[in-house]
Design an enzyme around this catalytic site. Structure first.
Site, PDB file in Angstrom:
ATOM      1  N   CYS A 113       0.828  -1.226   0.000  1.00 22.75           N
ATOM      2  CA  CYS A 113       0.000   0.000   0.000  1.00 22.75           C
ATOM      3  C   CYS A 113       0.857   1.269   0.000  1.00 22.75           C
ATOM      4  CB  CYS A 113      -0.925   0.015   1.204  1.00 22.75           C
ATOM      5  SG  CYS A 113      -1.961  -1.428   1.267  1.00 22.75           S
ATOM      6  N   HIS A 258      -3.855   6.882   1.851  1.00 25.64           N
ATOM      7  CA  HIS A 258      -4.137   5.581   1.250  1.00 25.64           C
ATOM      8  C   HIS A 258      -5.538   5.151   1.670  1.00 25.64           C
ATOM      9  CE1 HIS A 258      -4.333   1.452   0.360  1.00 25.64           C
ATOM     10  NE2 HIS A 258      -4.140   1.052   1.604  1.00 25.64           N
ATOM     11  N   ASN A 288     -10.318  -0.755  -1.393  1.00 31.81           N
ATOM     12  CA  ASN A 288      -8.888  -0.530  -1.153  1.00 31.81           C
ATOM     13  C   ASN A 288      -8.118  -1.088  -2.359  1.00 31.81           C
ATOM     14  OD1 ASN A 288      -6.206  -0.852  -0.358  1.00 31.81           O
ATOM     15  ND2 ASN A 288      -6.706  -1.446   1.733  1.00 31.81           N
TER      16      ASN A 288
HETATM   17  O1  UT7 Z   1      -4.385  -1.473   2.979  1.00 30.27           O
HETATM   18  C1  UT7 Z   1      -3.463  -2.019   3.872  1.00 30.27           C
HETATM   19  C2  UT7 Z   1      -3.821  -1.780   5.243  1.00 30.27           C
HETATM   20  N1  UT7 Z   1      -5.071  -2.409   5.549  1.00 30.27           N
HETATM   21  C3  UT7 Z   1      -5.804  -1.888   6.474  1.00 30.27           C
HETATM   22  O2  UT7 Z   1      -5.437  -0.879   6.986  1.00 30.27           O
HETATM   23  C4  UT7 Z   1      -7.034  -2.623   6.921  1.00 30.27           C
HETATM   24  C5  UT7 Z   1      -7.115  -2.522   8.423  1.00 30.27           C
HETATM   25  N2  UT7 Z   1      -8.223  -3.252   9.054  1.00 30.27           N
HETATM   26  C6  UT7 Z   1      -9.512  -2.994   8.803  1.00 30.27           C
HETATM   27  O3  UT7 Z   1      -9.866  -2.214   7.957  1.00 30.27           O
HETATM   28  C7  UT7 Z   1     -10.538  -3.649   9.700  1.00 30.27           C
HETATM   29  O4  UT7 Z   1      -9.888  -4.255  10.783  1.00 30.27           O
HETATM   30  C8  UT7 Z   1     -11.430  -4.696   8.980  1.00 30.27           C
HETATM   31  C9  UT7 Z   1     -12.382  -4.010   8.022  1.00 30.27           C
HETATM   32  C10 UT7 Z   1     -10.581  -5.694   8.230  1.00 30.27           C
HETATM   33  C11 UT7 Z   1     -12.260  -5.456   9.996  1.00 30.27           C
HETATM   34  O5  UT7 Z   1     -13.052  -4.542  10.732  1.00 30.27           O
HETATM   35  P1  UT7 Z   1     -13.069  -4.561  12.322  1.00 30.27           P
HETATM   36  O6  UT7 Z   1     -14.019  -3.541  12.731  1.00 30.27           O
HETATM   37  O7  UT7 Z   1     -11.651  -4.437  12.809  1.00 30.27           O
HETATM   38  O8  UT7 Z   1     -13.670  -5.973  12.606  1.00 30.27           O
HETATM   39  P2  UT7 Z   1     -13.038  -7.185  13.440  1.00 30.27           P
HETATM   40  O9  UT7 Z   1     -11.885  -7.781  12.709  1.00 30.27           O
HETATM   41  O10 UT7 Z   1     -12.823  -6.746  14.833  1.00 30.27           O
HETATM   42  O11 UT7 Z   1     -14.211  -8.223  13.406  1.00 30.27           O
HETATM   43  C12 UT7 Z   1     -15.476  -7.961  14.035  1.00 30.27           C
HETATM   44  C13 UT7 Z   1     -16.409  -9.119  13.733  1.00 30.27           C
HETATM   45  C14 UT7 Z   1     -15.758 -10.481  13.938  1.00 30.27           C
HETATM   46  O12 UT7 Z   1     -16.739 -11.343  14.451  1.00 30.27           O
HETATM   47  P3  UT7 Z   1     -16.797 -11.642  16.029  1.00 30.27           P
HETATM   48  O13 UT7 Z   1     -15.461 -12.255  16.383  1.00 30.27           O
HETATM   49  O14 UT7 Z   1     -17.029 -10.319  16.696  1.00 30.27           O
HETATM   50  O15 UT7 Z   1     -17.939 -12.582  16.141  1.00 30.27           O
HETATM   51  C15 UT7 Z   1     -15.399 -10.918  12.555  1.00 30.27           C
HETATM   52  O16 UT7 Z   1     -15.367 -12.315  12.416  1.00 30.27           O
HETATM   53  O17 UT7 Z   1     -16.799  -9.073  12.360  1.00 30.27           O
HETATM   54  C16 UT7 Z   1     -16.536 -10.337  11.739  1.00 30.27           C
HETATM   55  N3  UT7 Z   1     -16.210 -10.112  10.338  1.00 30.27           N
HETATM   56  C17 UT7 Z   1     -17.143  -9.975   9.387  1.00 30.27           C
HETATM   57  N4  UT7 Z   1     -18.473 -10.011   9.439  1.00 30.27           N
HETATM   58  C18 UT7 Z   1     -19.132  -9.824   8.291  1.00 30.27           C
HETATM   59  C19 UT7 Z   1     -14.984  -9.959   9.786  1.00 30.27           C
HETATM   60  N5  UT7 Z   1     -15.112  -9.736   8.458  1.00 30.27           N
HETATM   61  C20 UT7 Z   1     -16.439  -9.739   8.192  1.00 30.27           C
HETATM   62  C21 UT7 Z   1     -17.190  -9.562   7.023  1.00 30.27           C
HETATM   63  N6  UT7 Z   1     -18.531  -9.613   7.119  1.00 30.27           N
HETATM   64  N7  UT7 Z   1     -16.618  -9.318   5.831  1.00 30.27           N
END
Ligand code: UT7
Length: 331
Positions: A113, A258, A288
């Protein structure tokens, strides 16, 4: 030493729009979750047979047009991508051929990125020293062919999209669109927080049936961990770039971050205590696009009239590696 400036910008997005609802059919996710957690409504995917170098070519042609130059004016290519058409050779060489130009040098940059920021800094140095006159700097990605389109891969699959952006960097005959400085960082101890493990040259064979079954050839990310670092590092980079030029946050007309996650941009805005309208976002419609996101955003911000002559612009990125950095521009 010469000054370097951005002579033209261009971008290209594939026509196929993929709304969140299409992903709902493939994995356990929802439009509501994706929009709330990432801000993304839709992204673009290439048609079958289209590669990263093809997208790079289209964006390059537009950047050349905007610079008032032809491909033959280019004397060096820098191509940033984490999704090259092939493991080797790199996309820079493929682009050189597709542009039908002479045997100029072509460099691929593998900084995910942050790839475009790294590439711009290399172009800046080559132009400053008078080594090259017109450098094509490209950020392009095809993610759609490499995402795990099942629930196991949903955390990553819903985020990424395909696209390309390009700029032409050249010697400055005036003070417009000048590159002031770039600031680059990495922290390899976090390599495995966001990576694709296979195929891997530390294994023989590099890819096995077992690895494929385990999905080790798909990107994996510790989302929350990456999120936190992205916010910290991008805001630090912006401050570092401004300090290096004796500038203040109040001098900045537009911040182009980014496009990792809309919530990351919002958190950077809060950390910097600047007004949200001074940050450009288009992740809602493109997702992204890693190395392509900044040049696409820069091109769109220019075409939408959000940047004018004399404006101070800061570009900042964070990504796998970890890598991060910023570039300060005086438009
Ligand atoms: O470009 C390079 C750099 N990349 C980034 O900067 C990305 C950084 N990270 C993020 O943008 C976020 O962490 C994500 C969008 C990937 C995830 O969002 P989050 O708010 O951090 O969610 P989380 O990982 O804490 O997950 C929350 C819940 C989990 O379920 P439980 O454990 O609470 O039951 C996940 O399993 O959401 C679940 N989950 C989803 N649910 C529906 C994870 N992905 C999905 C999904 N749809 N696609």
């Amino acid at each position: 030493m010469f000054d370097a400036r951005i002579l033209g910008t261009g971008s290209f997005l594939p026509e196929r729009i993929v709304p969140n609802t299409e992903l709902e059919e493939k994995m356990d996710t929802s439009d509501e979750w994706i929009q709330q957690r990432t801000g993304i409504r839709e992204r673009r995917y290439v048609e079958e047979g289209v590669g990263t170098s093809d997208l790079g070519l289209k964006a390059s042609q537009r950047a050349l047009r905007s610079a008032g130059l032809t491909a033959n004016d280019i004397d060096f290519i820098i191509f940033a991508t984490l999704s090259p058409d092939y493991n080797f050779p790199g996309c820079g060489c493929l682009l050189q051929d597709k542009l039908g130009i002479g045997n100029i040098g072509a460099l691929d940059v593998r900084n995910q990125c942050t790839g475009f920021i790294y590439s711009l800094s290399i172009a800046h140095q080559f132009v400053r020293t008078g080594t090259y006159q017109h450098i094509l700097v490209v950020g392009a990605e095809v993610h759609s062919t490499g995402l795990e389109m099942h629930t196991r891969g949903r955390e990553v699959a819903v985020i990424f999209g395909d696209g390309a952006g390009a700029v032409v960097v050249g010697k400055s005959s005036n003070d417009q669109r000048k590159i002031l400085s770039s600031h680059l960082h990495s922290e390899g101890k976090f390599a495995k927080k966001l990576w694709i493990e296979a195929p891997s040259s530390i294994q023989q064979p590099r890819l096995t049936k077992e690895m494929l079954q385990q999905g080790r050839h798909y990107p994996r990310m510790e989302g929350r961990y990456v999120f936190k670092h992205a916010v910290d590092r991008m805001q630090q980079s912006v401050r570092e770039g401004l300090e290096a030029n004796n500038l203040k946050l109040s001098d900045v007309k537009l911040l182009i971050l980014h496009q990792a996650n809309l919530r990351i941009s919002e958190a950077v805005v809060r950390a910097l205590k600047i007004s949200p309208d001074r940050v450009f976002n288009n992740i809602q419609i493109y997702g992204n696009t890693t190395a392509a996101s900044i040049p696409i955003a820069l091109d769109e911000a220019t075409r939408q009239g959000k940047i004018g002559s004399g404006d101070l612009i800061v570009l900042a990125a964070f990504g796998s590696g970890f890598t991060w950095g910023a570039t300060v521009l005086k438009w």
